[in-house]
Design a protein around this motif. Structure first.
Motif, mmCIF file in Angstrom:
data_model
loop_
_atom_site.group_PDB
_atom_site.id
_atom_site.type_symbol
_atom_site.label_atom_id
_atom_site.label_comp_id
_atom_site.label_asym_id
_atom_site.label_seq_id
_atom_site.Cartn_x
_atom_site.Cartn_y
_atom_site.Cartn_z
ATOM 1 N N THR A 214 0.859 -1.178 0.000
ATOM 2 C CA THR A 214 0.000 0.000 0.000
ATOM 3 C C THR A 214 0.895 1.227 0.000
ATOM 4 N N ASP A 215 0.281 2.371 -0.009
ATOM 5 C CA ASP A 215 1.009 3.630 -0.035
ATOM 6 C C ASP A 215 0.733 4.386 1.264
ATOM 7 N N THR A 216 1.750 5.021 1.805
ATOM 8 C CA THR A 216 1.573 5.760 3.056
ATOM 9 C C THR A 216 0.569 6.903 2.895
ATOM 10 N N ASP A 217 0.420 7.437 1.689
ATOM 11 C CA ASP A 217 -0.580 8.486 1.459
ATOM 12 C C ASP A 217 -1.987 7.973 1.761
ATOM 13 N N LYS A 218 -2.275 6.730 1.357
ATOM 14 C CA LYS A 218 -3.596 6.146 1.601
ATOM 15 C C LYS A 218 -3.844 5.961 3.091
ATOM 16 N N ILE A 219 -2.836 5.521 3.817
ATOM 17 C CA ILE A 219 -2.974 5.345 5.267
ATOM 18 C C ILE A 219 -3.198 6.703 5.929
ATOM 19 N N TYR A 220 -2.407 7.682 5.540
ATOM 20 C CA TYR A 220 -2.534 9.031 6.101
ATOM 21 C C TYR A 220 -3.950 9.573 5.894
ATOM 22 N N GLU A 221 -4.494 9.397 4.711
ATOM 23 C CA GLU A 221 -5.850 9.877 4.422
ATOM 24 C C GLU A 221 -6.881 9.194 5.311
ATOM 25 N N GLY B 66 2.888 -5.361 13.995
ATOM 26 C CA GLY B 66 3.474 -6.224 12.993
ATOM 27 C C GLY B 66 2.924 -7.609 12.989
ATOM 28 N N GLY B 67 3.870 -8.199 12.343
ATOM 29 C CA GLY B 67 5.203 -8.055 11.819
ATOM 30 C C GLY B 67 6.122 -7.236 12.720
ATOM 31 N N GLU B 68 7.174 -6.718 12.085
ATOM 32 C CA GLU B 68 8.156 -5.881 12.777
ATOM 33 C C GLU B 68 8.257 -4.540 12.073
ATOM 34 N N PRO B 69 7.676 -3.479 12.670
ATOM 35 C CA PRO B 69 7.725 -2.156 12.048
ATOM 36 C C PRO B 69 9.143 -1.661 11.760
ATOM 37 N N PHE B 70 10.106 -2.051 12.588
ATOM 38 C CA PHE B 70 11.460 -1.546 12.398
ATOM 39 C C PHE B 70 12.192 -2.224 11.240
ATOM 40 N N CYS B 71 11.502 -3.067 10.507
ATOM 41 C CA CYS B 71 12.030 -3.597 9.243
ATOM 42 C C CYS B 71 11.608 -2.721 8.070
ATOM 43 N N GLN B 72 10.761 -1.709 8.330
ATOM 44 C CA GLN B 72 10.294 -0.787 7.287
ATOM 45 C C GLN B 72 10.325 0.643 7.827
ATOM 46 N N CYS B 73 11.461 1.020 8.380
ATOM 47 C CA CYS B 73 11.579 2.308 9.067
ATOM 48 C C CYS B 73 11.310 3.528 8.200
ATOM 49 N N LYS B 74 11.844 3.548 7.019
ATOM 50 C CA LYS B 74 11.762 4.765 6.194
ATOM 51 C C LYS B 74 10.316 5.166 5.890
ATOM 52 N N PRO B 75 9.491 4.276 5.337
ATOM 53 C CA PRO B 75 8.112 4.703 5.060
ATOM 54 C C PRO B 75 7.315 4.971 6.337
ATOM 55 N N LEU B 76 7.586 4.225 7.401
ATOM 56 C CA LEU B 76 6.845 4.449 8.646
ATOM 57 C C LEU B 76 7.265 5.757 9.317
ATOM 58 N N ALA B 77 8.540 6.114 9.231
ATOM 59 C CA ALA B 77 8.996 7.404 9.780
ATOM 60 C C ALA B 77 8.344 8.553 9.017
ATOM 61 N N GLU B 78 8.252 8.410 7.700
ATOM 62 C CA GLU B 78 7.618 9.443 6.884
ATOM 63 C C GLU B 78 6.141 9.572 7.262
ATOM 64 N N LEU B 79 5.454 8.444 7.417
ATOM 65 C CA LEU B 79 4.040 8.456 7.800
ATOM 66 C C LEU B 79 3.864 9.078 9.178
ATOM 67 N N ALA B 80 4.670 8.652 10.150
ATOM 68 C CA ALA B 80 4.557 9.173 11.520
ATOM 69 C C ALA B 80 4.833 10.670 11.569
ATOM 70 N N SER B 81 5.793 11.136 10.799
ATOM 71 C CA SER B 81 6.084 12.571 10.740
ATOM 72 C C SER B 81 4.876 13.344 10.223
ATOM 73 N N ARG B 82 4.247 12.833 9.198
ATOM 74 C CA ARG B 82 3.046 13.485 8.663
ATOM 75 C C ARG B 82 1.910 13.459 9.679
#
Length: 171
Positions: A49-56, A71-87
């Protein structure tokens, strides 16, 4: 950004305080015996999926108190999750916090953080962290938002300021 997920819970009351939008990431290296989400272990499972869809979805629900990364393990996908959390933190219409679950310890994430894995990038965007692997022998149904007694509920902002894990005792 793309994110591999196992699914969502759009109004969870068991993945942290209040009403939460929970993202179940796909892929986990820990394989903890007794894990309640073993279907999330396969790194090739789930869907993209796309972080934009989750954010919306998150920002369209004013009843939410925050988002939980599980999870799973969120820290295996840090970059997109950090971007989502920042938004999520930048959303101003109603306040939202970010909680993450991890099978790693806070100390492991700090000690092993580098620009490639993005551990620190995600940690800086997380308000509270439930850390440590699930240990079946320490399982307890009396723990708030934790599965086993070894897991800690950590105030990440205070922990990063003090350079050590600061637990939240009253949850």
């Amino acid at each position: 950004m793309e994110l591999r997920i196992a699914g969502f819970a759009q109004d969870s009351i068991v993945d942290g305080p209040g009403i939460r939008f929970t993202v179940f990431t796909q892929g986990c290296p820990h394989n903890c015996p007794g894990c309640h989400n073993p279907q999330t272990h396969d790194f090739n499972g789930g869907s993209i999926t796309d972080t934009d869809k989750i954010y919306e979805k998150v920002t369209s629900n004013p009843m939410l108190d925050g988002i939980t990364l599980s999870g799973g393990e969120p820290f295996c996908q840090c970059k997109p999750l950090a971007e989502l959390a920042s938004r999520i933190h930048g959303f101003k219409d109603f306040p939202l916090n970010v909680i993450a679950y991890t099978g790693y310890t806070f100390e492991y994430l700090i000690e092993n953080s580098n620009s490639e894995n993005g551990y620190m990038e995600l940690l800086k965007e997380v308000d509270f962290l439930i850390d440590g692997p699930f240990i079946l022998e320490q399982k307890s149904l009396d723990l708030h938002f934790r599965g086993s007694a070894n897991q800690r509920y950590i105030d990440v902002k205070k922990s990063l300021e003090q350079g050590k894990a600061v637990t939240v005792n009253d949850i």
